[in-house]
Design a protein around this motif. Sequence first.
Motif, mmCIF file in Angstrom:
data_model
loop_
_atom_site.group_PDB
_atom_site.id
_atom_site.type_symbol
_atom_site.label_atom_id
_atom_site.label_comp_id
_atom_site.label_asym_id
_atom_site.label_seq_id
_atom_site.Cartn_x
_atom_site.Cartn_y
_atom_site.Cartn_z
ATOM 1 N N SER A 124 0.843 -1.196 0.000
ATOM 2 C CA SER A 124 0.000 0.000 0.000
ATOM 3 C C SER A 124 0.874 1.239 0.000
ATOM 4 O O SER A 124 1.842 1.322 0.744
ATOM 5 C CB SER A 124 -0.912 0.022 1.226
ATOM 6 N N THR A 125 0.553 2.177 -0.862
ATOM 7 C CA THR A 125 1.277 3.455 -0.899
ATOM 8 C C THR A 125 0.368 4.601 -0.494
ATOM 9 O O THR A 125 0.662 5.753 -0.745
ATOM 10 C CB THR A 125 1.841 3.719 -2.306
ATOM 11 N N GLU A 126 -0.762 4.260 0.123
ATOM 12 C CA GLU A 126 -1.669 5.306 0.592
ATOM 13 C C GLU A 126 -0.958 6.187 1.607
ATOM 14 O O GLU A 126 -0.253 5.709 2.480
ATOM 15 C CB GLU A 126 -2.912 4.681 1.213
ATOM 16 N N SER B 39 -1.029 9.564 4.350
ATOM 17 C CA SER B 39 -1.844 10.390 5.224
ATOM 18 C C SER B 39 -1.170 11.729 5.439
ATOM 19 O O SER B 39 0.031 11.806 5.698
ATOM 20 C CB SER B 39 -2.040 9.693 6.575
ATOM 21 N N PHE B 40 -1.941 12.792 5.350
ATOM 22 C CA PHE B 40 -1.400 14.130 5.584
ATOM 23 C C PHE B 40 -0.818 14.241 6.987
ATOM 24 O O PHE B 40 0.180 14.915 7.215
ATOM 25 C CB PHE B 40 -2.513 15.170 5.390
ATOM 26 N N PHE B 41 -1.425 13.550 7.931
ATOM 27 C CA PHE B 41 -1.013 13.677 9.328
ATOM 28 C C PHE B 41 0.086 12.689 9.731
ATOM 29 O O PHE B 41 0.872 12.976 10.610
ATOM 30 C CB PHE B 41 -2.217 13.471 10.252
ATOM 31 N N PHE B 42 0.132 11.541 9.084
ATOM 32 C CA PHE B 42 0.998 10.480 9.586
ATOM 33 C C PHE B 42 2.103 10.062 8.627
ATOM 34 O O PHE B 42 2.571 8.936 8.639
ATOM 35 C CB PHE B 42 0.150 9.265 9.969
ATOM 36 N N GLY B 43 2.529 10.970 7.764
ATOM 37 C CA GLY B 43 3.697 10.703 6.935
ATOM 38 C C GLY B 43 3.395 9.885 5.708
ATOM 39 O O GLY B 43 2.251 9.595 5.382
ATOM 40 N N ASN B 44 4.451 9.499 5.014
ATOM 41 C CA ASN B 44 4.279 8.827 3.728
ATOM 42 C C ASN B 44 5.012 7.498 3.659
ATOM 43 O O ASN B 44 5.453 7.075 2.602
ATOM 44 C CB ASN B 44 4.760 9.739 2.596
ATOM 45 N N THR B 45 5.184 6.830 4.804
ATOM 46 C CA THR B 45 5.841 5.538 4.814
ATOM 47 C C THR B 45 4.914 4.483 4.219
ATOM 48 O O THR B 45 3.791 4.301 4.697
ATOM 49 C CB THR B 45 6.210 5.119 6.249
ATOM 50 N N PRO B 46 5.337 3.779 3.177
ATOM 51 C CA PRO B 46 4.475 2.761 2.565
ATOM 52 C C PRO B 46 4.309 1.548 3.468
ATOM 53 O O PRO B 46 5.165 1.261 4.306
ATOM 54 C CB PRO B 46 5.219 2.400 1.277
ATOM 55 N N GLN B 47 3.219 0.840 3.297
ATOM 56 C CA GLN B 47 2.978 -0.388 4.038
ATOM 57 C C GLN B 47 3.651 -1.543 3.314
ATOM 58 O O GLN B 47 3.461 -1.732 2.115
ATOM 59 C CB GLN B 47 1.478 -0.651 4.161
#
Length: 234
Positions: free
Chosen positions: A204-206, A208-216
Motif C-alpha cells: 500500500s502506498t496510501e 496520510s497528511f497527518f501520519f507521513g508517507n511511509t508505505p505499508q
Amino acid sequence: MKLEICANSYQSALNAQKAGADRIEVCSELSIGGITPSFGLLKKIAEDLTIVTNVLIRPRSGNFYYSDDEFLLMKENIKLCKKLGFNGIVSGVLNNDDSIDIERTKELISLSKPLSFTFHRAFDCVKNPQEALKQLIALKVDCILTSGQQEKAENGIELLKELQKLAKDKLIILPGSGINKKNTYLFKQAGFKEIHASASKIISTERSFFFGNTPQTISDKETIKEILKVIKST
C-alpha cells in the motif's frame, strides 16, 4: 544455510511459515529499524504458528543506550517472551560512546536463558567491531545480526567475512540488510550459516497528511521462496 525472515506483522510471519523459511524475527516498524512488537501480535503468533520465532526487544527507535525505565521495559518484555514459549531474544545495549554496555547486555542474556540471544544491529554502531566481537563471545552470545557496518550487507561483505573468521564456531555471524535473491549467492559462497532478510514488498502506498508517507510493506511469500531456491541450489 538457514533463512531468517524479519517479519513486521502477523501476515508477514504467516507468509514466512508458508514459504518454508527456517525462522522469523518478529518486530514492528521496520521503517525505523524495528521495535518490540505488541503483546497481541506475539500472543497470536505463539498460538497460531509453528515456525521458530525470535523476538526483537527494543523499546524505541533512535540510539541504543537506554534509561532505567526503558531498560526495565526491555526486561519485562523478555519475561513475556519466555512465558509465550519463543525460541530466542534479539536485543542489546550500548553505552553513550557506542561501545558495548557489558553489564546491561549480560543482564539481558542471563534473563533470556534458556532462550537463545542474538545481539542485534546495534553492533553496526560500535567503533571497534573486532573488539566488540570478542566481548560478545565472552558474554556467550549465540549470534550477531550485522550488515558489516554498511547500509547494505552486500557492501559490508569483507568485514562480515573477517568477523566470521574471527568468530570461528563460538557464535554465528548473521548477515542482514538488503539481502535478496540476487545477492544471496555472495553469502552462500562465503560460507555463512544463516542470512536475515525481510523479503518485503509494498502492498500500500496510501499516504496520510497527518501520519507521513511511509508505505505499508509485507514479507512476500514468493520472494521468500526465490531466496530459498538460491540457498538450495548447488
